[in-house]
Write a protein that holds these residues in place. Sequence first.
Motif, PDB file in Angstrom:
ATOM      1  N   ARG A 253      -1.901   5.617   1.747  1.00 11.70           N
ATOM      2  CA  ARG A 253      -3.203   5.006   2.023  1.00 11.70           C
ATOM      3  C   ARG A 253      -3.121   3.486   2.105  1.00 11.70           C
ATOM      4  O   ARG A 253      -3.850   2.847   2.867  1.00 11.70           O
ATOM      5  CB  ARG A 253      -4.201   5.421   0.935  1.00 11.70           C
ATOM      6  CG  ARG A 253      -4.662   6.863   1.011  1.00 11.70           C
ATOM      7  CD  ARG A 253      -5.897   7.067   0.158  1.00 11.70           C
ATOM      8  NE  ARG A 253      -5.656   6.727  -1.237  1.00 11.70           N
ATOM      9  CZ  ARG A 253      -5.307   7.603  -2.171  1.00 11.70           C
ATOM     10  NH1 ARG A 253      -5.131   8.882  -1.824  1.00 11.70           N
ATOM     11  NH2 ARG A 253      -5.107   7.234  -3.413  1.00 11.70           N
ATOM     12  N   ASN A 254      -2.234   2.889   1.314  1.00 14.27           N
ATOM     13  CA  ASN A 254      -2.122   1.422   1.283  1.00 14.27           C
ATOM     14  C   ASN A 254      -0.998   0.878   2.168  1.00 14.27           C
ATOM     15  O   ASN A 254      -0.666  -0.300   2.090  1.00 14.27           O
ATOM     16  CB  ASN A 254      -1.893   0.950  -0.162  1.00 14.27           C
ATOM     17  CG  ASN A 254      -3.048   1.342  -1.060  1.00 14.27           C
ATOM     18  OD1 ASN A 254      -4.186   1.382  -0.618  1.00 14.27           O
ATOM     19  ND2 ASN A 254      -2.747   1.630  -2.325  1.00 14.27           N
ATOM     20  N   ALA A 255      -0.367   1.728   2.998  1.00 16.35           N
ATOM     21  CA  ALA A 255       0.757   1.273   3.829  1.00 16.35           C
ATOM     22  C   ALA A 255       0.361   0.193   4.835  1.00 16.35           C
ATOM     23  O   ALA A 255       1.078  -0.809   4.981  1.00 16.35           O
ATOM     24  CB  ALA A 255       1.371   2.475   4.547  1.00 16.35           C
ATOM     25  N   PRO A 256      -0.757   0.313   5.549  1.00 20.01           N
ATOM     26  CA  PRO A 256      -1.105  -0.778   6.491  1.00 20.01           C
ATOM     27  C   PRO A 256      -1.274  -2.129   5.810  1.00 20.01           C
ATOM     28  O   PRO A 256      -0.825  -3.159   6.328  1.00 20.01           O
ATOM     29  CB  PRO A 256      -2.412  -0.283   7.116  1.00 20.01           C
ATOM     30  CG  PRO A 256      -2.370   1.198   6.968  1.00 20.01           C
ATOM     31  CD  PRO A 256      -1.678   1.446   5.679  1.00 20.01           C
ATOM     32  N   MET A 257      -1.897  -2.129   4.645  1.00 20.98           N
ATOM     33  CA  MET A 257      -2.087  -3.398   3.941  1.00 20.98           C
ATOM     34  C   MET A 257      -0.753  -3.988   3.480  1.00 20.98           C
ATOM     35  O   MET A 257      -0.539  -5.210   3.537  1.00 20.98           O
ATOM     36  CB  MET A 257      -3.021  -3.204   2.747  1.00 20.98           C
ATOM     37  CG  MET A 257      -3.373  -4.488   2.015  1.00 20.98           C
ATOM     38  SD  MET A 257      -4.641  -4.221   0.776  1.00 20.98           S
ATOM     39  CE  MET A 257      -6.049  -3.820   1.816  1.00 20.98           C
ATOM     40  N   LEU A 258       0.192  -3.132   3.042  1.00 26.74           N
ATOM     41  CA  LEU A 258       1.500  -3.629   2.628  1.00 26.74           C
ATOM     42  C   LEU A 258       2.253  -4.235   3.812  1.00 26.74           C
ATOM     43  O   LEU A 258       2.898  -5.285   3.693  1.00 26.74           O
ATOM     44  CB  LEU A 258       2.314  -2.491   2.014  1.00 26.74           C
ATOM     45  CG  LEU A 258       1.816  -1.952   0.661  1.00 26.74           C
ATOM     46  CD1 LEU A 258       2.660  -0.765   0.231  1.00 26.74           C
ATOM     47  CD2 LEU A 258       1.873  -3.056  -0.400  1.00 26.74           C
ATOM     48  N   VAL A 259       2.163  -3.614   4.986  1.00 28.39           N
ATOM     49  CA  VAL A 259       2.828  -4.153   6.171  1.00 28.39           C
ATOM     50  C   VAL A 259       2.244  -5.503   6.550  1.00 28.39           C
ATOM     51  O   VAL A 259       2.949  -6.461   6.905  1.00 28.39           O
ATOM     52  CB  VAL A 259       2.725  -3.146   7.331  1.00 28.39           C
ATOM     53  CG1 VAL A 259       3.246  -3.759   8.630  1.00 28.39           C
ATOM     54  CG2 VAL A 259       3.493  -1.875   6.993  1.00 28.39           C
ATOM     55  N   MET A 260       0.915  -5.608   6.430  1.00 31.54           N
ATOM     56  CA  MET A 260       0.255  -6.870   6.760  1.00 31.54           C
ATOM     57  C   MET A 260       0.677  -7.971   5.809  1.00 31.54           C
ATOM     58  O   MET A 260       0.936  -9.118   6.209  1.00 31.54           O
ATOM     59  CB  MET A 260      -1.260  -6.675   6.727  1.00 31.54           C
ATOM     60  CG  MET A 260      -2.074  -7.888   7.192  1.00 31.54           C
ATOM     61  SD  MET A 260      -3.831  -7.548   7.122  1.00 31.54           S
ATOM     62  CE  MET A 260      -3.930  -6.198   8.296  1.00 31.54           C
ATOM     63  N   LEU A 261       0.764  -7.643   4.505  1.00 29.78           N
ATOM     64  CA  LEU A 261       1.185  -8.650   3.534  1.00 29.78           C
ATOM     65  C   LEU A 261       2.617  -9.107   3.781  1.00 29.78           C
ATOM     66  O   LEU A 261       2.940 -10.301   3.678  1.00 29.78           O
ATOM     67  CB  LEU A 261       1.041  -8.096   2.116  1.00 29.78           C
ATOM     68  CG  LEU A 261      -0.397  -7.884   1.614  1.00 29.78           C
ATOM     69  CD1 LEU A 261      -0.383  -7.229   0.254  1.00 29.78           C
ATOM     70  CD2 LEU A 261      -1.134  -9.225   1.543  1.00 29.78           C
ATOM     71  N   LEU A 262       3.501  -8.173   4.114  1.00 28.44           N
ATOM     72  CA  LEU A 262       4.879  -8.557   4.415  1.00 28.44           C
ATOM     73  C   LEU A 262       4.946  -9.463   5.643  1.00 28.44           C
ATOM     74  O   LEU A 262       5.720 -10.423   5.691  1.00 28.44           O
ATOM     75  CB  LEU A 262       5.727  -7.299   4.631  1.00 28.44           C
ATOM     76  CG  LEU A 262       6.007  -6.451   3.388  1.00 28.44           C
ATOM     77  CD1 LEU A 262       6.755  -5.176   3.769  1.00 28.44           C
ATOM     78  CD2 LEU A 262       6.818  -7.254   2.379  1.00 28.44           C
TER      79      LEU A 262
END
Length: 522
Positions: A253-262
């Motif tokens: 569920r939080n994968a898009p946000m993690l990619v954006m932060l990276l």
Amino acid sequence: MRIDQLNVVLRARSQWEAMELGTALVRRHAAAIWKPWLLLTLPVFALLNLAGWWLDNLWLSAFVLWWLKPAFERIPLYVISRGAFGAEPSTAETLRAQWNWGWHGTLAYLTWRRLSPARSLLMPVDLLEGGDAGQRSLRRSALGGGSYGHATLLTWTCWHFETMLQLAGVALFFMFVPVEWLSESLRATWELIGRDTPAWALIGFNLLAWAAMTLISPFFSGAGFGLYLNRRTALEAWDVEIAFRRLRERLLRNAPMLVMLLAVFAVPMLPAHAQHGDAIEAVPHDNHKAVANAEAAVATPESVFGKTSADTAGFRQAAARVYEDPQLGAKRTVSRWIKKPSDKAETPKRDDRSDLPFGAFAKLLALISESMLWIVVGIVVVALAVTARWWLPWLRGSGRSKRDAESPVQQETLQLPDVLPPDILGSARQLWQQGKPRHALALLYRASVDVLSQRADVVLPPGATEAQCLRASRRMPQDADRLLFARMVRTWQYAAYAGQLPGEDDFQALLGDLHRQYGWPA
């Protein structure tokens, strides 16, 4: 099995907590369990009792109903095994499932495994997991190894509950029997059991057995299912698997946000890496001497900051004044006590002669204290010896405590002659006038018992109670005799046990009735 759909908390539980989890599931799905249970077991109960009545063996109906319990226990197992996954079946679905669900395992529990003490734990293996006979055997061995003893104790406890409920139903029947009829009712019941027991009594016993089974069996199956879940959780680490699955779902569920932060943190670092690469490419690599000269040039402050006209003399003066400040550079001396290490070799010998007066005084004080203590002990011993005649019998247990003054009713002793006087009514009236009403009523009661023995043609045992006399009075031929005797007994009981004496008019009326009915001379 989709363990991620379980709506119960899977964790490491003790066996007792696992059984409590199973009973909680039964309470949660109570309506879905007992509705199909009643709809299925009531017709079977009626048919078995009709067949037993036709064969004149109603006890066989109760035995067959008890033997079919594993088939009925599929109902709660079916409901809670699906209700644990959030899919509680309806009553119609549960009844339809009984015709085609789990018969390959139920037949074993109706035959050679019927008396298995761990039936509640092992039935879910056959009915829920399936597989061939070899796989089910291995699964039963694996799951039953650590919980077999608790499953046996569960079976033993539930059997006792059912037995106590049946006995309680029988005792409930006798609770509504009057006390004076209780012994006769028990004797009649024993005679019925010893001889030909009527059909209604046997059907009543069968009904009590069915009610006890209906109340306890769903909890028995639910507790066994709780043990089954606990064993699979411990052996297959269901709780750990569910934790990893939930962690995976949160990460997805939080994968898009993690990619954006990276991406956000990686973009500013790209120009710095590019500049560093350009600097590396600008360094000449002809020989080591050129590299050393470049590093030396970079190390000088002028090459980095350029020429500056800063005044360093003022900075040195300010730094010197700071060091001269007493709060910064002052020194202080701290003194503290430190225990001196003991050295037995260098310890000087103590001069006992210097402490001679103090030691003599201490010895004198100790001698006086000891003497006073012995004096006190002697006084206590003398006091105990003088008062021994009071406390020694009490200590031995033969002392008599002071009794309170008894009431006049308890001190009064009834002394009646062994042979009744010829003038019973006259003697009773004389005792009444002398202030002895209890003596008068006792005389009338004893004479009435003699009349009872004569007219009812019974022999009362010595010391017969009022209740026994009342039961014997039912054999008196005339109703007037029975009513008058019951009135006499009631009057005597009120006077003897409750202290309620009849009035003068009531006493005279009683004498008149006794004269007319029993024919005693006035």
